[in-house]
Every structure is written in structure tokens, then in C-alpha cells.
Enzyme design. Structure first.
Site, PDB file in Angstrom:
ATOM      1  N   SER A  25       0.847  -1.194   0.000  1.00 38.57           N
ATOM      2  CA  SER A  25       0.000   0.000   0.000  1.00 38.57           C
ATOM      3  C   SER A  25       0.879   1.239   0.000  1.00 38.57           C
ATOM      4  CB  SER A  25      -0.892   0.025   1.242  1.00 38.57           C
ATOM      5  OG  SER A  25      -0.141   0.363   2.404  1.00 38.57           O
ATOM      6  N   ASP A  26       0.326   2.371  -0.422  1.00 37.90           N
ATOM      7  CA  ASP A  26       1.028   3.623  -0.203  1.00 37.90           C
ATOM      8  C   ASP A  26       0.881   3.979   1.279  1.00 37.90           C
ATOM      9  OD1 ASP A  26       2.462   5.943  -0.608  1.00 37.90           O
ATOM     10  OD2 ASP A  26       1.340   6.541  -2.379  1.00 37.90           O
ATOM     11  N   TYR A  27       1.573   4.998   1.684  1.00 37.55           N
ATOM     12  CA  TYR A  27       1.685   5.367   3.103  1.00 37.55           C
ATOM     13  C   TYR A  27       0.298   5.546   3.741  1.00 37.55           C
ATOM     14  CZ  TYR A  27       4.278   7.550   6.981  1.00 37.55           C
ATOM     15  OH  TYR A  27       4.867   7.845   8.191  1.00 37.55           O
ATOM     16  N   THR A  28      -0.058   4.670   4.632  1.00 33.73           N
ATOM     17  CA  THR A  28      -1.333   4.642   5.376  1.00 33.73           C
ATOM     18  C   THR A  28      -2.567   4.561   4.480  1.00 33.73           C
ATOM     19  OG1 THR A  28      -1.661   7.064   5.573  1.00 33.73           O
ATOM     20  CG2 THR A  28      -0.306   5.990   7.272  1.00 33.73           C
ATOM     21  N   SER A  29      -2.400   4.166   3.207  1.00 32.66           N
ATOM     22  CA  SER A  29      -3.586   4.170   2.341  1.00 32.66           C
ATOM     23  C   SER A  29      -4.598   3.098   2.721  1.00 32.66           C
ATOM     24  CB  SER A  29      -3.186   4.029   0.866  1.00 32.66           C
ATOM     25  OG  SER A  29      -2.661   2.753   0.576  1.00 32.66           O
TER      26      SER A  29
END
Length: 754
Positions: A285-289
């Protein structure tokens, strides 16, 4: 039993038990993974799917967001933003020698355009139209990053960007899917090399999957709504090219597409990526997505969003920790199948296996002396070469450039000329401003016999918070104008550096206006009115709307953010030690209101005509770009003639050979980027007015002629058909070969049915 296990692992790492594990077949890979999986608890499985942000404490390396002793307890699969050979080995030792199963960690960082030696930003690298050179730059970046213990980069960013307002346009290869695909594959090859078990390689991540560059209004993290046809034809090709080049990691995007957030899109992450393309790596995932799915409003709590992301195909949760904290209970309650968890774990372990970490988990950090390769003279030389080739000459009235090296009084004006941080651009990894060469320093070094005077003219941007730096970059302060005018009057020539501070480009740096920020245009007017020869050097991470400069400045050079060697590269080009040969990978608008602007647009039923009111145009500015995609001048001139096609009628399995003669008709050696475009004249769905299908960068001496050849497979003319699926329809095609998307020699050919 514990002692025996550690001894066995030690023998494995030293190569005694498995001396050739790097060359074992897929069956042995699967056997090792299944044996590990069978021994793992549910919590340890979810730990492998967890990526945490790294940090250091007085007691040694730690994981900031993790539970106490998270690595030793098997609750971490990867760590980001943590490097240094000794520190990485210490943290890896916790995972390998002090945890129950001894599974090694991945260590990741955003190594976007260099690690310590910073190369031009990706948009500038795309302007080289030289994929082999871009591959070399990524290879150096991998070598430097791996020397400090890193084995994973969150690059390349391969998003197609058609809207210059979007800040992250600087991280990709521009507006064209063909150029984007070529550059994506080149960077993957550079990062991953020929063999991922080579400790100078790192795992590449193609991001952001998908269509992140189509954010509405050019506003970062915003929603996206595109048709499947546009997705397939424009936004997905660079990702597929990255997968075909061997990328073993994909990052899901922040945005939604058609109501489904990418991080929860099973069709995108599983059906297309894995089933259609055969992707075998991991999706992160992207950062905290994963957590941010809550804000998209598709789930009620963090457990539900974690379940949806994992079921969609996101194998590793970056930073939010939802998988490791919430999903064990989901499995035990029967809301999530453990088989789904197992499949994600298999993919993570497979990547670690193919990186050689089960053979030697310390391969990336064992030899701290490798760090001496950082910022080596050879790396700086390559950075300078790439930077030279990325520079685009936009205007050169009266052959003002190149400047004579006999100049005695030179004015360098513009705060960006002395900004050692901005030359590095956004996402500069471990790059240091003190290592970088500013434009001012480069000019002074190149003209040791001249007096070079500097005036900032507009506000210099001090270090501070993001908001403070942006405010300074947009400052209305004109108090520096008087000094700048005085220096300009004194000089024989003025080098005026305009553009964007690096905080105005990149992630979370979208702009509602792509005109020059602050008072820069007003300063330019004041200096141009003095009658001195003025060379405008643009330093920026996106296309800028500069119609006033295009009309009034005698010379304009697009220099982007060129990295560590920027100053030397700019001086090389301005003084003729290198000839500009870069070409625009994006269209430059006349005004912000033209955005999104791109050359390969669709036709309309009322094409623009200046003399007819009811046609598709503007009433206040022309509809055309200020500078089109593929445009760029040199210090010489080139002529095209004798366009030849190998045949005029082709079957669906044929390949067209296209040859054109290109002659250097000027007095200087130079490089030309020869470009091939095609249009499908009639099809069952509308087709772009032009599509890039090939390019070649060639160097010619004065008077020299070269025959430039392209091979165009008919299958390259495919599009997403009316009923879905890729098709090539019989019919007539127009072909152009020339120096940009706006001009070229023309021919036609026909594709016929079997």
C-alpha cells in the site's frame, strides 16, 4: 531445539547446507516457502505483511510504530526510512537470530532519482529521450542504496500526468504512455539489474497503481474518474512495461477510480495485475492508504478496511499497522479466510527469496566499506552527463547561445541560482545540499577569468516548515529589484534563473497556477527592458506557462531540477561545451486554464478554427501549446528527407520498416531526437490525433547524414476495442517522422485483413 534451529540457520546463511540456493528451481523455492508457512502462527503471518517506519534509539535500532520487541516477536516484515550498513545489520540480526522463525526483513526507501549522488528528477530524465542513460542512472542509484543496507526502493513512479498543476508530475516521465513505458522499463532494469541476488541491486516498485496522475483539478490525493479504455490505453501501459521488465513490487495508489479506491480494487490488483499480466511479486500500500480507506467511506472501521485491502490484493500494509493489529481477530471470527492471508505471505516470502535474503540475510549490509562508493567521481560524472542531456533549449534568438568563454562581466540573477537545496529537487533521498553544485557555482567555475556578480532579485527561501518555505517562494517582495537592475546594467550578459523552489513541486505541492511564482515575471520585465542580452534559465519540476518570456526573452533554457551536478551541466550547455539535445516530455501551456493539456488528445466533431466561432477553442488564448511535446532546439539545424516505408499494405502479423534521412545542416555537432508518430484514420472508437510509437536520439557532425530506421509492428497499433479487449482494425494509418509532435514528414499505409 532453539540452539539447533539457530545453528541450522547459521549454516544456511554461510552456504554450507544450501551452497547454490540462488540457482535452485521454482520447486525448491516453493518448498522453502511452504515449509515456513506451515510453521508460522497467524500473528507471525500478519507480521510478514507489515511495513513499519524505522528509527534509532540509544539502545539501538527500533521500529517506531510497532509493539515492544516487534521484530523479535515476528510482527514486522519490512522497515522503511532506515539505512546504514551497521545499523541495518543490527536490525536484521534481531529478525534472523533473535526471532522464532528467523525470517529476514526488507529495508526500503524512496530512492527516486539517486541516493547520495542525485540525478535529474525523473521528468528531466525523460527529457533525455535516452532510456539506456536513464537505466545507467538507476543502476548507480541502486548501487549506492544497496551499499547502506537498502534492498527495496519505492520507484519508479510511472504515472502518466497530463495536468501540470499536479505536483507529482515531477516524479514521472510526463504525458505520453509510450515514452512512459520505455522509461519505466529502463528504470526497473537499472534498479534490479540482471540478477536480484546481486547485492548491488534493489527491488523496484512501480507506483502508483493506478491513474494517480489523473487526479481531478491536478490536486494531489484527489479522486479519479476515467473510462476503462482510457485506463487501459493511457495509464496502465507503463505499469505493464514495468512488470514485463521484471518489477517484483507494485504500490497501490491513494486515489479511487470510478468509485473504487485503488487500495481496495480487486479487479485492478488481482484480475488485471496478477491474472492478466502474470505478476508474481508483492503489492504494497502507499503510506497509510489502507487506513485511509475509512475516509473514502467504503468501510465502517479499521478491521473492515484491512480486510477489504487484503482481499483485493494488497499484500503489505505500509505504516498503518492495521493488518497486524486487527486481522487476526477477523480470521478467527470467520470474516477473513486464512487462505487469503497465506497467499499474501507467500508473495512476500517469494520476493525475499528472490532477493537472496534466505541465502544470506546480511548480503546488503555485511560490507560497510561499500559505502565508500557514495558520491564517487564516476557517479558524479554520470550525473553531469545525464543532466546535460536533460536540458531543453526552448528559444535562441540571434544565436545568443552558446555564450563566449571570453566574457568578462557576467550577471547571475535569481535566488534559485544560488539554491543548493532546490537543485536536488523533491525526493532527494540522502542527497546533501553541500554536495550539490549551484548554477552560480557552475558559471563561476566555467568562467575563471570573468567577474561573475550575483543578485537574488526575488526572495531567497530559508529553511523552515513547509508552509514557511512555500510562503517565502511566493513572496510579493520586490526589494531586490534595484540591486538586480544595477548588476544587470554592469554586465555584458545576464543569466536570469527563474522557476520554482523545490517545495513548489512534488508530493502535496499541487499548484492552482503554473505561471512563474511570486514576483519573478515582474523582475524579468524590469531586466529585459534594460536592453542587455538575457538568457533565461528555468529551474522547475513541471511545465510552466511563460508566454511573456517566450515573446520577449532572446534565449530560454529549460533546466528542470538536475541534481548534484546541476551547476556544471548548465554551464556546460550555456558555454557550448555540450550541445542541448533534450526534448519536452510534456506540453508547455500558454496559460494555466489550458490544463490538462497533452498532444495525444482525441478529435472533436468541431475541431478548432480561429476564424469560426462555434469550434473547440478559447477566445482569449490560442488552443495550441506554447511548446509542444517532443520540442527542443539545438545549437545546429537538422533537415529531414527521403521518408521511406518498406511496404504500403501490411497484415496483422507484419512489421513496418520506416527509414528517414536526417542531415545536420548547421555548423556544430549536435544531437537530434527523431520521433515517429501514427494516427489510426478510421476506427470503431475514436483514436488520438497522434500517438508516439518510436524515437531515436542520434548525434551528427556538421554536414553528416544518417538513415534512421524504425520497426513498427502492426500489433503496436492496437487499442481497447468497442466490445473490450485489444484489437487492431484493418484500415488506413497516417505516419509522421520529425523533430516533435507538431511537425514532420508524412506518409500513409494500410493494414489489411488476412
Amino acid at each position: 531445539m532453539r540452539t539447533l534451529r539457530l545453528l541450522t540457520l547459521s549454516l544456511l546463511w554461510s552456504g554450507w547446507l544450501l551452497p547454490a540456493i540462488a540457482q535452485v528451481d521454482r520447486a525448491r523455492e516453493d518448498s522453502l516457502i511452504e515449509a515456513l508457512l506451515a510453521r508460522m502462527t497467524l500473528e507471525e503471518k500478519l507480521g510478514q505483511l507489515t511495513l513499519y517506519n524505522g528509527g534509532m534509539a540509544e539502545t539501538g535500532p527500533v521500529v517506531r510504530e510497532g509493539e515492544p520487541d516487534a521484530i523479535r516477536r515476528g510482527r514486522v516484515g519490512a522497515v522503511m526510512n532506515f539505512f546504514g550498513a551497521e545499523a541495518v545489520c543490527a536490525m536484521q540480526r534481531q529478525a534472523v537470530e533473535e526471532s522464532r522463525l528467523g525470517i529476514p526483513l526488507l529495508f526500503a526507501l524512496d530512492v527516486i532519482h539517486g541516493f547520495r549522488t542525485i540525478f535529474p528528477v525523473p521528468l528531466a530524465e525523460a527529457a533525455t529521450f535516452d532510456p539506456a542513460l536513464v537505466e545507467q542512472a538507476a543502476r548507480v542509484a541502486a548501487g549506492e542504496a544497496s551499499a547502506v543496507g537498502l534492498n527495496w526502493t519505492f520507484a519508479p513512479m510511472v504515472d502518466i500526468a497530463r495536468d501540470a498543476r499536479w505536483g507529482r508530475i515531477v516524479e514521472g516521465s510526463g504525458e505520453d504512455p509510450y515514452l512512459g513505458a520505455v522509461m519505466a522499463a529502463a528504470r526497473v532494469r537499472g534498479f534490479q539489474g540482471r540478477d536480484l541476488r546481486d547485492p548491488t541491486t534493489i527491488l523496484a516498485t512501480a507506483k502508483h497503481f493506478a491513474a494517480y496522475g489523473a487526479a481531478e483539478a491536478g490536486r494531489d490525493y484527489n479522486t479519479v474518474d476515467v473510462s476503462e479504455r482510457t485506463l487501459r490505453e493511457v495509464y496502465l501501459p507503463p505499469f505493464e512495461a514495468a512488470v514485463r521488465a521484471g518489477a517484483l513490487s507494485i504500490m497501490s495508489a491513494f486515489n479511487e477510480i470510478g468509485g473504487v479506491p485503488a487500495t481496495a480494487d480487486r479487479w485492478l490488483l488481482t484480475d488485471v495485475l496478477r491474472h492478466e499480466w502474470g505478476f508474481e511479486g508483492l503489492v504494497v500500500s502507499d503510506y497509510t492508504s489502507v487506513w485511509e480507506l475509512l475516509f473514502h467511506g467504503i468501510a465502517a472501521d479499521s478491521a473492515e478496511v484491512g480486510r477489504k485491502a487484503l482481499e483485493a490484493g494488497v499484500d503489505m500494509d505500509m505504516v498503518s499497522g492495521i493488518y497486524v493489529r486487527k486481522l487476526a481477530e477477523e480470521v478467527r471470527a470467520g470474516r477473513l479466510s486464512e487462505a487469503v492471508v497465506d497467499e499474501a505471505v507467500r508473495r512476500v516470502l517469494r520476493v525475499k527469496y528472490r532477493l537472496g535474503l534466505f541465502e544470506d540475510p546480511y548480503r546488503y549490509c555485511r560490507d560497510a566499506s561499500r559505502e565508500q562508493v557514495l558520491l564517487s567521481p564516476a557517479h558524479r560524472r554520470l550525473a553531469r552527463e545525464v543532466a546535460r542531456k536533460a536540458i531543453v533549449l526552448l528559444k535562441n534568438e540571434g544565436e545568443l547561445l552558446p555564450l563566449a568563454d571570453t566574457l568578462q562581466r557576467v550577471a547571475v540573477i535569481g535566488a534559485l541560482a544560488n539554491d543548493s537545496a532546490s537543485v536536488l529537487g523533491p525526493w532527494a533521498a540522502a542527497g546533501r545540499p553541500e554536495d550539490a553544485v549551484t548554477i552560480l557555482e557552475g558559471i563561476r567555475a566555467a568562467l575563471p577569468g570573468a567577474t561573475v556578480r550575483y543578485a537574488p532579485g526575488y526572495a531567497e527561501v530559508p529553511s523552515g516548515s513547509f508552509q514557511e518555505m512555500v510562503a517565502a517562494a511566493l513572496s510579493p517582495d520586490t526589494s531586490g529589484f534595484a540591486e538586480a537592475e544595477a548588476v544587470a546594467r554592469w554586465a555584458e550578459v545576464v543569466i536570469l534563473v527563474l522557476g520554482e523552489h523545490r517545495e513548489l513541486s512534488g508530493e502535496a505541492a499541487s499548484r492552482a497556477s503554473v505561471e512563474l511564482p511570486g514576483v519573478q515575471l515582474a523582475l524579468a520585465w524590469r531586466l529585459l527592458a534594460l536592453g542587455r542580452p538575457v538568457v533565461v534559465v528555468l529551474m522547475n519540476g513541471r511545465p510552466l506557462a511563460i508566454p511573456e518570456l517566450a515573446a520577449s526573452a532572446p534565449a530560454i533554457v529549460e533546466a528542470w531540477f538536475l541534481g548534484t551536478e546541476m551547476g556544471h551541466a548548465v554551464a556546460d550547455v550555456l558555454l557550448g561545451k555540450a550541445s542541448p539535445g533534450g526534448r519536452l516530455p510534456v506540453s508547455f501551456p500558454r496559460a494555466t486554464g489550458q490544463e490538462p493539456l497533452y498532444y495525444n488528445h482525441k478529435p472533436t466533431g468541431r475541431p478548432p478554427r480561429a476564424e469560426e466561432k462555434y469550434t473547440s477553442k478559447y477566445v482569449d488564448v490560442p488552443w495550441t501549446p506554447l511548446y509542444p511535446f517532443g520540442y527542443g532546439l539545438t545549437y545546429t539545424t537538422f533537415a529531414y528527407d527521403s521518408l521511406r516505408l518498406s511496404r504500403r499494405r501490411l497484415g496483422l502479423d507484419d512489421t513496418l520498416e520506416v527509414v528517414v534521412s536526417v542531415t545536420n545542416t548547421g555548423r556544430r555537432r549536435g544531437e537530434e531526437v527523431v520521433q515517429l508518430y501514427v494516427r489510426d484514420e478510421v476506427a470503431s472508437v475514436t483514436r488520438p490525433v497522434k500517438e508516439l510509437k518510436g524515437f531515436a536520439r542520434v548525434e551528427l557532425a556538421p554536414g553528416e547524414t544518417k538513415a534512421v530506421q524504425f520497426r513498427l509492428p502492426v500489433r503496436a497499433l492496437r487499442f481497447w476495442g468497442l466490445e473490450g479487449g485489444w484489437v487492431v482494425e484493418p484500415g488506413w494509418f497516417t505516419l509522421w517522422v520529425g523533430p516533435s509532435s507538431a511537425e514532420g514528414l508524412q506518409a500513409r499505409f494500410e493494414v489489411v485483413s488476412p
